[in-house]
Scaffold this motif. Structure first.
Motif, PDB file in Angstrom:
ATOM      1  N   SER A  82       0.798  -1.229   0.000  1.00  0.00           N
ATOM      2  CA  SER A  82       0.000   0.000   0.000  1.00  0.00           C
ATOM      3  C   SER A  82       0.829   1.277   0.000  1.00  0.00           C
ATOM      4  O   SER A  82       0.289   2.356  -0.192  1.00  0.00           O
ATOM      5  CB  SER A  82      -0.965   0.004   1.191  1.00  0.00           C
TER       6      SER A  82
ATOM      7  N   SER B  28      -7.470   4.338  -4.546  1.00  0.00           N
ATOM      8  CA  SER B  28      -7.720   5.781  -4.419  1.00  0.00           C
ATOM      9  C   SER B  28      -6.457   6.585  -4.703  1.00  0.00           C
ATOM     10  O   SER B  28      -6.510   7.623  -5.371  1.00  0.00           O
ATOM     11  CB  SER B  28      -8.228   6.109  -3.018  1.00  0.00           C
TER      12      SER B  28
ATOM     13  N   GLN C 262      -8.414  -0.691  -1.288  1.00  0.00           N
ATOM     14  CA  GLN C 262      -9.148   0.539  -1.596  1.00  0.00           C
ATOM     15  C   GLN C 262      -8.231   1.755  -1.489  1.00  0.00           C
ATOM     16  O   GLN C 262      -8.313   2.676  -2.286  1.00  0.00           O
ATOM     17  CB  GLN C 262     -10.355   0.690  -0.652  1.00  0.00           C
ATOM     18  N   ARG C 263      -7.334   1.734  -0.515  1.00  0.00           N
ATOM     19  CA  ARG C 263      -6.386   2.847  -0.346  1.00  0.00           C
ATOM     20  C   ARG C 263      -5.469   2.963  -1.553  1.00  0.00           C
ATOM     21  O   ARG C 263      -5.230   4.054  -2.067  1.00  0.00           O
ATOM     22  CB  ARG C 263      -5.577   2.636   0.938  1.00  0.00           C
TER      23      ARG C 263
ATOM     24  N   TYR D  21      -9.485  -2.833   2.903  1.00  0.00           N
ATOM     25  CA  TYR D  21      -9.103  -1.434   3.116  1.00  0.00           C
ATOM     26  C   TYR D  21      -7.791  -1.066   2.415  1.00  0.00           C
ATOM     27  O   TYR D  21      -7.727  -0.057   1.713  1.00  0.00           O
ATOM     28  CB  TYR D  21      -9.032  -1.106   4.611  1.00  0.00           C
TER      29      TYR D  21
END
Length: 185
Positions: free
Chosen positions: A32, A66, A62-63, A59
Motif C-alpha cells: 500500500s 484511491s 481501496q487505499r 481497506y
C-alpha cells in the motif's frame, strides 16, 4: 482472453493469478505504500495502453486504488466481490484467492470512475433504502455493489462511489429492487 490495458495489482501472487486468467501485462504496487516510481510506471502505461486497477477488496486495496486514481486519472477500475476473493480457510482476502472466472468477470466489467457526475442519488435515498445505519445495511451494500459492479464500500463511501460511476437513479432503483427481492427470496 487478451487484455490490451496493463492491469495494476498489489503483488506477485496477484500477477500469477491474473496470468492464469487472461493474457495481460501487470504492474505490481508491492503493497500500500505506492512509491513515485510505480506511479510513474502507471502514468506511462495509462498514456500508452490504458490501465485497469484490480486491487484486493479490503481497506489497503481501496487505499491503493484511491491513491492511483488521485495521481493517474482516467484508469478503469475492476472490482472483485469480497466473497469471491476469500482464501479457502478464510484467513486471507485478495485477488490471488479469486477464481479464474471471477477475475475474468471483474476485468470484463471494468468501469471508468468520474468525479464530475451530477448528483442524482441523494444520501437520503441511501438511508431510505436501508443501505446505511440499519441492521442489514452492510450486507445490502455488498449485494448492491456486486449488482452495479462498483465493489463494496462502507456507508460513508457509497454515495461518493455511486456518483463517481455516474450511476443513475434508475440503475440504482433497479439494482436495489433486485437486492430486496433476493433478500425476501
Amino acid at each position: 482472453m487478451k487484455v490490451k490495458e496493463i492491469i495494476v495489482v498489489e503483488g506477485k501472487d496477484d500477477t500469477v493469478k491474473i496470468k492464469l486468467a487472461v493474457n495481460a501485462d501487470t504492474i505490481e504496487t508491492r503493497g500500500s505504500a505506492v512509491d513515485d516510481r510505480v506511479i510513474e510506471q502507471i502514468r506511462h502505461a495509462q498514456q500508452t495502453r490504458g490501465v485497469i486497477i484490480l486491487t484486493d477488496p479490503d481497506y489497503p486495496g481501496q487505499r491503493i486504488r484511491s491513491l492511483i486514481d488521485q495521481h493517474v486519472p482516467g484508469c478503469r477500475h475492476a472490482f472483485l466481490p469480497k466473497s469471491a476473493a476469500i482464501e479457502k480457510h478464510g484467513r486471507g482476502v485478495g485477488v490471488e484467492h479469486a477464481s479464474i472466472e471471477a477475475i475474468r468477470n471483474a476485468l470484463r466489467d471494468a468501469q471508468y470512475m468520474q468525479d464530475e457526475a451530477e448528483e442524482q442519488i441523494t444520501k437520503e435515498d441511501l438511508v431510505a433504502a436501508g443501505l446505511v445505519g440499519g441492521p442489514v445495511s452492510s450486507a445490502r451494500r455488498e449485494a448492491l455493489g456486486q449488482k452495479l459492479k462498483i465493489g463494496y464500500v462502507n456507508g460513508k463511501q457509497l454515495h461518493k462511489r455511486l456518483l463517481m460511476f455516474q450511476i443513475t437513479k434508475q440503475q440504482f432503483a433497479e439494482a436495489l429492487q433486485e437486492v430486496l427481492e433476493e433478500e425476501q427470496g
